[in-house]
Design a protein around this motif. Structure first.
Motif, mmCIF file in Angstrom:
data_model
loop_
_atom_site.group_PDB
_atom_site.id
_atom_site.type_symbol
_atom_site.label_atom_id
_atom_site.label_comp_id
_atom_site.label_asym_id
_atom_site.label_seq_id
_atom_site.Cartn_x
_atom_site.Cartn_y
_atom_site.Cartn_z
ATOM 1 N N MET A 94 86.852 35.366 88.191
ATOM 2 C CA MET A 94 87.493 36.125 87.136
ATOM 3 C C MET A 94 87.423 35.336 85.833
ATOM 4 N N VAL A 95 86.998 35.973 84.778
ATOM 5 C CA VAL A 95 86.882 35.331 83.472
ATOM 6 C C VAL A 95 88.230 35.413 82.767
ATOM 7 N N ALA A 96 88.684 34.267 82.260
ATOM 8 C CA ALA A 96 89.953 34.253 81.530
ATOM 9 C C ALA A 96 89.771 34.981 80.207
ATOM 10 N N SER A 97 90.577 35.995 79.967
ATOM 11 C CA SER A 97 90.464 36.711 78.704
ATOM 12 C C SER A 97 91.821 36.894 78.043
ATOM 13 N N ILE A 98 92.864 36.344 78.650
ATOM 14 C CA ILE A 98 94.186 36.411 78.055
ATOM 15 C C ILE A 98 94.338 35.215 77.138
ATOM 16 N N PHE A 99 94.712 35.495 75.902
ATOM 17 C CA PHE A 99 94.830 34.427 74.915
ATOM 18 C C PHE A 99 95.990 33.496 75.236
ATOM 19 N N THR A 100 95.698 32.212 75.146
ATOM 20 C CA THR A 100 96.745 31.189 75.089
ATOM 21 C C THR A 100 96.290 30.171 74.052
ATOM 22 N N GLN A 101 97.243 29.605 73.342
ATOM 23 C CA GLN A 101 96.893 28.611 72.328
ATOM 24 C C GLN A 101 96.278 27.377 72.976
ATOM 25 N N VAL A 102 96.723 27.039 74.174
ATOM 26 C CA VAL A 102 96.176 25.885 74.896
ATOM 27 C C VAL A 102 94.689 26.099 75.178
ATOM 28 N N LEU A 103 94.335 27.297 75.632
ATOM 29 C CA LEU A 103 92.934 27.611 75.914
ATOM 30 C C LEU A 103 92.110 27.584 74.633
ATOM 31 N N PHE A 104 92.646 28.168 73.570
ATOM 32 C CA PHE A 104 91.945 28.185 72.290
ATOM 33 C C PHE A 104 91.735 26.757 71.780
ATOM 34 N N ILE A 116 80.336 26.415 76.263
ATOM 35 C CA ILE A 116 81.758 26.373 76.601
ATOM 36 C C ILE A 116 82.185 27.637 77.343
ATOM 37 N N CYS A 117 81.781 28.790 76.825
ATOM 38 C CA CYS A 117 82.239 30.060 77.386
ATOM 39 C C CYS A 117 81.577 30.408 78.720
ATOM 40 N N GLU A 118 80.517 29.725 79.087
ATOM 41 C CA GLU A 118 79.892 29.956 80.388
ATOM 42 C C GLU A 118 80.618 29.228 81.517
ATOM 43 N N LYS A 119 81.538 28.338 81.157
ATOM 44 C CA LYS A 119 82.276 27.585 82.173
ATOM 45 C C LYS A 119 83.340 28.461 82.820
ATOM 46 N N LYS A 120 83.662 28.113 84.042
ATOM 47 C CA LYS A 120 84.681 28.843 84.802
ATOM 48 C C LYS A 120 86.031 28.754 84.083
ATOM 49 N N GLY A 121 86.717 29.880 84.018
ATOM 50 C CA GLY A 121 88.041 29.929 83.412
ATOM 51 C C GLY A 121 88.039 30.117 81.911
ATOM 52 N N MET A 122 86.855 30.249 81.313
ATOM 53 C CA MET A 122 86.763 30.428 79.872
ATOM 54 C C MET A 122 86.495 31.898 79.541
ATOM 55 N N PRO A 123 86.945 32.345 78.385
ATOM 56 C CA PRO A 123 86.646 33.719 77.970
ATOM 57 C C PRO A 123 85.179 33.824 77.566
ATOM 58 N N ASN A 124 84.677 35.050 77.479
ATOM 59 C CA ASN A 124 83.314 35.188 76.967
ATOM 60 C C ASN A 124 83.341 35.026 75.443
ATOM 61 N N ARG A 125 82.175 34.842 74.870
ATOM 62 C CA ARG A 125 82.089 34.581 73.429
ATOM 63 C C ARG A 125 82.658 35.724 72.601
ATOM 64 N N LYS A 126 82.416 36.946 73.030
ATOM 65 C CA LYS A 126 82.909 38.091 72.265
ATOM 66 C C LYS A 126 84.437 38.080 72.200
ATOM 67 N N THR A 127 85.074 37.789 73.322
ATOM 68 C CA THR A 127 86.535 37.710 73.348
ATOM 69 C C THR A 127 87.020 36.622 72.398
ATOM 70 N N PHE A 128 86.363 35.478 72.434
ATOM 71 C CA PHE A 128 86.746 34.380 71.544
ATOM 72 C C PHE A 128 86.645 34.807 70.088
ATOM 73 N N HIS A 129 85.559 35.487 69.729
ATOM 74 C CA HIS A 129 85.377 35.926 68.341
ATOM 75 C C HIS A 129 86.404 36.987 67.955
ATOM 76 N N VAL A 130 86.796 37.825 68.885
ATOM 77 C CA VAL A 130 87.848 38.810 68.601
ATOM 78 C C VAL A 130 89.156 38.085 68.277
ATOM 79 N N TRP A 131 89.457 37.048 69.053
ATOM 80 C CA TRP A 131 90.664 36.274 68.767
ATOM 81 C C TRP A 131 90.617 35.727 67.344
ATOM 82 N N CYS A 132 89.467 35.197 66.942
ATOM 83 C CA CYS A 132 89.321 34.631 65.600
ATOM 84 C C CYS A 132 89.465 35.701 64.520
ATOM 85 N N LYS A 133 88.901 36.875 64.768
ATOM 86 C CA LYS A 133 88.966 37.953 63.776
ATOM 87 C C LYS A 133 90.376 38.495 63.602
ATOM 88 N N ASN A 134 91.179 38.389 64.633
ATOM 89 C CA ASN A 134 92.524 38.961 64.589
ATOM 90 C C ASN A 134 93.582 38.015 64.027
#
Length: 133
Positions: free
Chosen positions: A1-11, A27-45
């Motif tokens: 399961m890919v982590a996609s729930i935001f936490t400041q610790v993960l970010f 980084i995002c290909e590692k287990k427990g990391m969000p995909n790149r698109k999710t990361f960029h959504v976090w940044c945009k928001n």
């Protein structure tokens, strides 16, 4: 399961790895990391997250520059070392053309850095009858 729930610790963990010179893809290909698109959504928001990401990217430039120096000093195979250095130099030049690019910029400015002043001068000269040989 890919982590996609935001936490400041993960970010923070992602930004720390970016600042250390790793790519977001790696980084995002590692287990427990969000995909790149999710990361960029976090940044945009969030402006704060975007600023943290931007700072990590600036730190990554320094890490890549340091990697180039290290490879140059320690490469056992000169051809492979040069290839790795060239790839990193190319990447760095595209990340920050102004600081690391291979270009020359010329600017023309007037006195004290101001605009160039153009003056039109009319010269009144007497006609020359004949030039000496």
């Amino acid at each position: 399961m890919v982590a996609s729930i935001f936490t400041q610790v993960l970010f923070d963990k992602i930004c720390d790895q970016l600042a250390d010179g790793k790519s977001l893809r790696e980084i995002c290909e590692k287990k427990g990391m969000p995909n790149r698109k999710t990361f960029h959504v976090w940044c945009k928001n969030s402006q704060e997250l975007k600023a943290q990401y931007d700072e990590a990217c600036l730190d990554r430039e320094d890490a890549i520059f340091d990697d180039i120096l290290y490879i140059g000093d320690t490469a056992k195979d000169s051809k492979l070392g040069k290839l790795a250095m060239d790839a990193k130099q190319w990447t760095l030049a595209r990340m920050n053309r102004k600081k690391y690019g291979n270009h020359i910029t010329e600017e023309m400015v007037g006195a004290n850095g101001g605009p160039i002043q153009i003056e039109r001068v009319r010269l009144n000269m007497a006609p020359v009858e004949e030039l000496p040989e």
